[in-house]
Write an enzyme that holds these catalytic residues in place. Structure first.
Site, PDB file in Angstrom:
ATOM      1  CE  LYS A  13      -2.610  -0.602   3.649  1.00  0.00           C
ATOM      2  NZ  LYS A  13      -2.212  -1.981   4.046  1.00  0.00           N
ATOM      3  NE  ARG A  88      -4.657  -0.508   9.628  1.00  0.00           N
ATOM      4  CZ  ARG A  88      -3.610   0.042   9.013  1.00  0.00           C
ATOM      5  NH1 ARG A  88      -3.651   1.282   8.626  1.00  0.00           N
ATOM      6  NH2 ARG A  88      -2.525  -0.661   8.789  1.00  0.00           N
ATOM      7  NE  ARG A 127       6.968  -3.521   5.581  1.00  0.00           N
ATOM      8  CZ  ARG A 127       5.675  -3.215   5.463  1.00  0.00           C
ATOM      9  NH1 ARG A 127       5.125  -3.047   4.278  1.00  0.00           N
ATOM     10  NH2 ARG A 127       4.929  -3.116   6.541  1.00  0.00           N
ATOM     11  NE  ARG A 161       5.899  -0.407   9.786  1.00  0.00           N
ATOM     12  CZ  ARG A 161       4.757  -0.335   9.100  1.00  0.00           C
ATOM     13  NH1 ARG A 161       4.747   0.121   7.860  1.00  0.00           N
ATOM     14  NH2 ARG A 161       3.624  -0.706   9.640  1.00  0.00           N
ATOM     15  NE  ARG A 172       1.103  -4.537  10.714  1.00  0.00           N
ATOM     16  CZ  ARG A 172       2.140  -4.310   9.904  1.00  0.00           C
ATOM     17  NH1 ARG A 172       3.306  -4.871  10.148  1.00  0.00           N
ATOM     18  NH2 ARG A 172       2.010  -3.512   8.873  1.00  0.00           N
TER      19      ARG A 172
END
Ligand code: AMP
Length: 220
Positions: A13, A88, A127, A161, A172
Site C-alpha cells: 500500500k 481501517r 522488509r 519496523r 495484524r
C-alpha cells in the site's frame, strides 16, 4: 480524485500510494506515517499510539479519526487525496462518510489490493524501511539495498519496523480480516470498489491501479 486504498499489511500500500499520489498530483495521506511521525517527535498522540502499533492492534478510533480529519482539513487535500491505511474499520468508514458529507464531497473510488496470505508474511518479515520516508522500502531478499541498512534513495538508516516481526504480522493480518475487510463490503454497497492483484513488479501494479481508477472515475 479522492481515493481510499485498502489491502492487507504487506500488499504494498505505502509503495503504491506514493506512486499513485505522484501520478495523480494528490497528497498521500497515511495514518500509519502520521502516527510514526508523532512517535519520533515524542508527542502525546505518539505516546498514546505506540503500544497499540507495536502489538499490531488498531489505535482507538477517537484519536485516529480526529488525526485523519485534521490532516484532511489541510489546504493541500482540498481538491483530492489518497488515503492509505484509513479507514481501517467500519466506524472509521462511517466517520469519513460523515466528514465528506459535511464538506459536500465524495469518494471517487476505493482501490482494494489483493495478495495471497503466504506472500504477505514473506514480504513483511524481510522488509526494511527507511527512517526518513516510509515509502522507501527494501527487502533483505527481494529488494536489497546497495549498502546494508542504508537507503538507496536518501542515505537514511533502514530499520525493521517494530510491528514487522512475524508474530505481530500474524496479529495484524487477523486484525485486517476482522476489522478492515468488512469495509470493502461497506464500500461495495456504494459501488466504489475496484480490486486488483498486488502481485508482480511494482510498476506493473501501479499501471493496473491507474487503469482501474480510470474506470471508477468514469462511473461517478
Ligand atoms: P500502517 O503503516 O498503515 O501499516 O499502520 C501501522 C499501524 O498504525 C497499524 O498497525 C495501526 O496500529 C496504526 N494505524 C494506522 N492507521 C490506523 C487506523 N486507521 N486506525 C487504527 N490504527 C491505525
Amino acid at each position: 480524485m479522492r481515493i481510499v486504498l485498502v489491502g492487507p499489511p504487506g500488499a504494498g500500500k505505502g509503495t503504491q500510494a506514493a506512486y499513485l499520489a505522484k501520478n495523480l498530483s494528490i497528497p498521500h495521506i497515511s495514518t500509519g506515517d502520521l502516527f510514526r511521525a508523532n512517535i519520533s517527535q515524542g508527542t502525546e498522540l505518539g505516546k498514546q499510539a505506540k503500544a497499540y502499533m507495536d502489538a499490531g492492534n488498531l489505535v482507538p478510533d477517537e484519536v485516529t479519526i480526529a488525526m485523519a480529519e485534521d490532516r484532511l482539513d489541510q489546504q493541500d487535500a482540498a481538491d483530492g487525496f489518497l488515503l492509505d491505511g484509513f479507514p481501517r474499520n467500519e466506524q472509521q468508514a462511517r466517520a469519513l462518510d460523515a466528514y465528506l458529507d459535511r464538506k459536500g464531497i465524495r469518494l471517487d473510488g476505493v482501490l482494494d489490493l489483493e495478495v495471497p496470505e503466504a506472500e504477505v508474511v514473506k514480504r513483511i518479515a524481510g522488509r526494511r524501511t527507511c527512517r526518513n520516508d516510509s515509502a522507501h522500502v527494501f527487502h533483505i531478499e527481494y529488494k536489497r539495498p546497495k549498502r546494508d541498512n542504508v537507503c538507496d534513495e536518501d542515505g537514511g538508516e533502514l530499520y525493521q519496523r517494530p510491528d514487522d516481526t512475524e508474530d505481530t504480522v500474524r496479529n495484524r493480518l487477523e486484525v485486517y480480516h476482522r476489522e478492515t475487510e468488512p469495509i470493502i463490503d461497506y464500500y461495495k454497497q456504494q459501488n466504489l470498489v475496484v480490486t486488483i492483484s498486488a502481485l508482480g513488479p511494482v510498476p506493473e501494479v501501479t499501471k493496473r491501479a491507474m487503469e482501474a481508477l480510470r474506470h471508477t472515475q468514469h462511473q461517478h
